[in-house]
Write a protein that holds these residues in place. Structure first.
Motif, PDB file in Angstrom:
ATOM      1  N   ALA A 183      14.121  14.217  23.451  1.00 64.47           N
ATOM      2  CA  ALA A 183      12.979  14.502  24.310  1.00 64.47           C
ATOM      3  C   ALA A 183      13.232  15.727  25.178  1.00 64.47           C
ATOM      4  CB  ALA A 183      12.683  13.283  25.192  1.00 64.47           C
ATOM      5  N   ASN A 184      12.184  16.230  25.814  1.00 63.61           N
ATOM      6  CA  ASN A 184      12.329  17.350  26.747  1.00 63.61           C
ATOM      7  C   ASN A 184      13.339  17.024  27.836  1.00 63.61           C
ATOM      8  OD1 ASN A 184      10.417  19.536  25.980  1.00 63.61           O
ATOM      9  ND2 ASN A 184       8.888  17.916  26.189  1.00 63.61           N
ATOM     10  N   GLN A 185      13.292  15.770  28.286  1.00 60.72           N
ATOM     11  CA  GLN A 185      14.208  15.362  29.356  1.00 60.72           C
ATOM     12  C   GLN A 185      15.667  15.502  28.935  1.00 60.72           C
ATOM     13  OE1 GLN A 185      15.884  12.012  29.214  1.00 60.72           O
ATOM     14  NE2 GLN A 185      16.982  12.445  31.102  1.00 60.72           N
ATOM     15  N   TYR A 186      15.972  15.257  27.675  1.00 52.47           N
ATOM     16  CA  TYR A 186      17.324  15.417  27.124  1.00 52.47           C
ATOM     17  C   TYR A 186      17.816  16.851  27.362  1.00 52.47           C
ATOM     18  CZ  TYR A 186      20.795  15.705  23.233  1.00 52.47           C
ATOM     19  OH  TYR A 186      21.915  15.908  22.449  1.00 52.47           O
ATOM     20  N   PHE A 187      16.958  17.819  27.084  1.00 51.84           N
ATOM     21  CA  PHE A 187      17.343  19.228  27.224  1.00 51.84           C
ATOM     22  C   PHE A 187      17.428  19.644  28.685  1.00 51.84           C
ATOM     23  CE2 PHE A 187      15.934  18.969  22.858  1.00 51.84           C
ATOM     24  CZ  PHE A 187      16.831  19.784  22.197  1.00 51.84           C
ATOM     25  N   HIS A 188      16.468  19.187  29.487  1.00 55.81           N
ATOM     26  CA  HIS A 188      16.540  19.476  30.917  1.00 55.81           C
ATOM     27  C   HIS A 188      17.866  19.005  31.496  1.00 55.81           C
ATOM     28  CE1 HIS A 188      12.710  21.106  32.346  1.00 55.81           C
ATOM     29  NE2 HIS A 188      12.087  20.340  31.451  1.00 55.81           N
TER      30      HIS A 188
END
Length: 543
Positions: A183-188
């Motif tokens: 997810a985007n949160q993983y990369f953030h």
């Protein structure tokens, strides 16, 4: 607009650091790729990303679609990724070394509807999609995006931190590679973790220049390096790959302050004659894993900067990353530091009991706090059972055997999972066996890791042929035929580097391969004069 997607993180950095360089392409990489050398600022990149975004939106791409990217380490990889991400499209990075069988599986399993790829690979991808029965379009960088034939499944939802950003494939230990939904949160969180961990890992905002030869289809370069630079307004210097002869020239000419490495790299660099220029660089630290314990202190003394050993997996992301970023680092051992307070670690023995200091146990990890999966992958695509198994008991089971010393430091011991690690690439033995089994000369096959002084592991295959092979000449001819065929089906690094023809494989009473016995037999096979060395055939295949 809240900063919840990767695109929004990049946009916010571009607004603050618009004139700062985002990516740098060195002349050697530019010549190999046939592109321009130089730097692209955050502001310039954002303009190009927004132009691509408009083109993709006009063609109907949206939240819930998946698109493959096969552009190697070219800067345009980032531009297409962020443009698609802004619309909620998840990307599937494609390893350029993948061949027919792998591409067919990847396209069919991921259900990607389109790929942006190098023109030289278009035919391979189209044919693989046809075999997979997957509706599929293709384009090159610079083309007008082909119109979408089916609407995105989540077109009514605004992309957020929980939306899938990428689907990365890892080696499956029991069969085909698994697709990790990230997810985007993983990369953030990966970028924020790198930015904030401190100690010997200190990143200065707007000043860092991070050089990496690692591929953008792996989480290290894609999540750690890229997001760390975006979160700090730094410049990413992405090489096409590791070139030992020009490495230090690249480090010096780029002004790199941080370098990323694989364990194989220090071993190769130490082979070069010492030079008065060995310390003429701006590097403050190296970030990587797997350096040879005997070379570790010698390398640091010679080149003048620490190699910080870290541990992570695609599945864990930064949610359970561990790094030796504080002294003492126990250089010359397999130590990768201690977990931070935001990570919980449990070492569990085979009998299910917790391992005590000095005892080996499987590494189980989770994020501390209310959400034990914070920063981790979202799950395995189309395989909820495997996801549940990996998280059995509320802990993520890594499959790595680790030992904690009396001072609390963690030391890597071995892999519990049936994975071969060659030059930083994880190879699932079962995948290689399943593909190579299809060759007409092969009745049955088992592969295992054998030691390699440079690459860490090499692939050894024990093959039971359909018909007896009696002479060494026949063995060599058959081994080469099998390996040459394997190179058309698998990435070159997965194909056996050694082949030994045997009468039978070590099997259990239920006809499963005895993996422990296989490792012993494979190691002994290296000394067998009948063993055929096929390493000279294992080279990157051109399109």
């Amino acid at each position: 607009m809240a900063n919840t997607t990767v695109y929004q993180a990049f946009r916010d950095t571009a607004q603050q650091w618009g004139d700062k360089p985002f990516v740098c392409t060195l002349p050697e990489t530019a010549e190999i790729y046939g592109i321009e050398a130089g730097e692209l600022t955050y502001g310039q990149a954002l303009e190009r990303i927004d132009a691509l975004r408009a083109g993709y939106a006009a063609a109907g791409y949206g939240h819930g679609h998946r698109v493959g990217i096969l552009l190697e380490n070219r800067p345009v990889f980032f531009l297409h990724w962020f443009a698609l991400n802004s619309l909620g499209v998840s990307i599937v990075p494609i390893n350029p070394d993948l061949r027919a069988a792998e591409l067919e599986y990847l396209i069919g399993h991921s259900e990607m509807i389109m790929a942006i790829a190098l023109p030289s690979r278009h035919q391979d991808l189209v044919e693989a999609a046809q075999r997979a029965g997957q509706p599929f379009a293709i384009m090159a960088d610079g083309d007008v995006p082909p119109m979408v034939e089916r609407a995105a499944s989540r077109s009514c939802d605004i992309p957020d931190e929980n939306s899938e950003c990428a689907l990365l494939y890892t080696s499956g230990t029991t069969g085909r590679p698994k697709g990790c939904m990230l997810a985007n949160q993983y990369f953030h969180y990966a970028g924020e973790w790198y930015r904030d961990i401190g100690g010997l890992v200190s990143l200065e905002h707007g000043k860092e220049r991070m050089l990496t030869p690692l591929p953008l289809f792996h989480m290290n370069a894609m999540a750690c390096s890229t997001m760390a630079m975006i979160k700090t307004g730094g410049c990413l210097i992405s090489l096409d790959r590791f070139h030992p002869r020009s490495w230090w020239d690249s480090v010096r000419d780029s002004g790199a302050t941080v370098v990323h490495y694989l364990g194989v790299m220090p071993a190769i660099l130490m082979k070069a004659a010492a030079s008065e220029k060995d310390r003429e660089h701006s590097v403050r630290f190296g970030f990587g894993a797997g350096v040879d314990r005997g070379l570790h202190p010698i390398f640091e003394e010679r080149f003048g900067f620490p190699l910080l050993e870290a541990w992570a997996m695609t599945e864990t992301g930064a949610g359970a990353s561990i790094i030796a970023n504080h002294e003492p680092r126990h250089i010359g051992t397999s130590c990768f530091g201690k977990e931070m307070p935001v990570v919980e670690v449990l070492l569990r023995k085979d009998d299910g009991e917790p391992a005590q200091a000095g005892e080996n146990g499987e590494l189980l990890v989770r994020s501390a706090g209310d959400n034990p999966r914070y920063g981790f992958f979202s799950g395995y695509w189309k395989d909820p059972a495997a996801t549940d198994e990996a998280w059995e008991g509320g802990w993520f089971h890594t499959g790595d055997i680790v030992c904690r010393d009396e001072e609390g430091y963690l030391h890597f011991v071995d892999r519990k999972k049936n994975v071969i690690r060659r030059s930083g690439e994880n190879i699932a033995a079962v995948e290689v066996e399943n593909i190579m089994q299809q060759h007409p000369l092969v009745r049955s096959i088992a592969v295992a890791a054998v030691p390699d002084a440079i690459r860490g592991d090499e692939v050894m295959a024990l093959v039971v042929p359909h018909n007896p092979i009696e002479t060494q000449e026949q063995r060599e001819q058959a081994a080469q035929e099998i390996v040459q065929w394997g190179l058309t089906q698998l990435a070159y690094f997965k194909v056996p580097g050694y082949v030994l023809f045997v009468d039978a494989l070590p099997l259990t009473s239920t006809n499963k391969i005895q993996r422990g016995e296989l490792k012993t037999v494979a190691l002994a096979a290296l000394e067998n004069p009948a063993c055929v060395n096929t390493n000279h055939l294992k080279k990157r295949q051109e399109a």
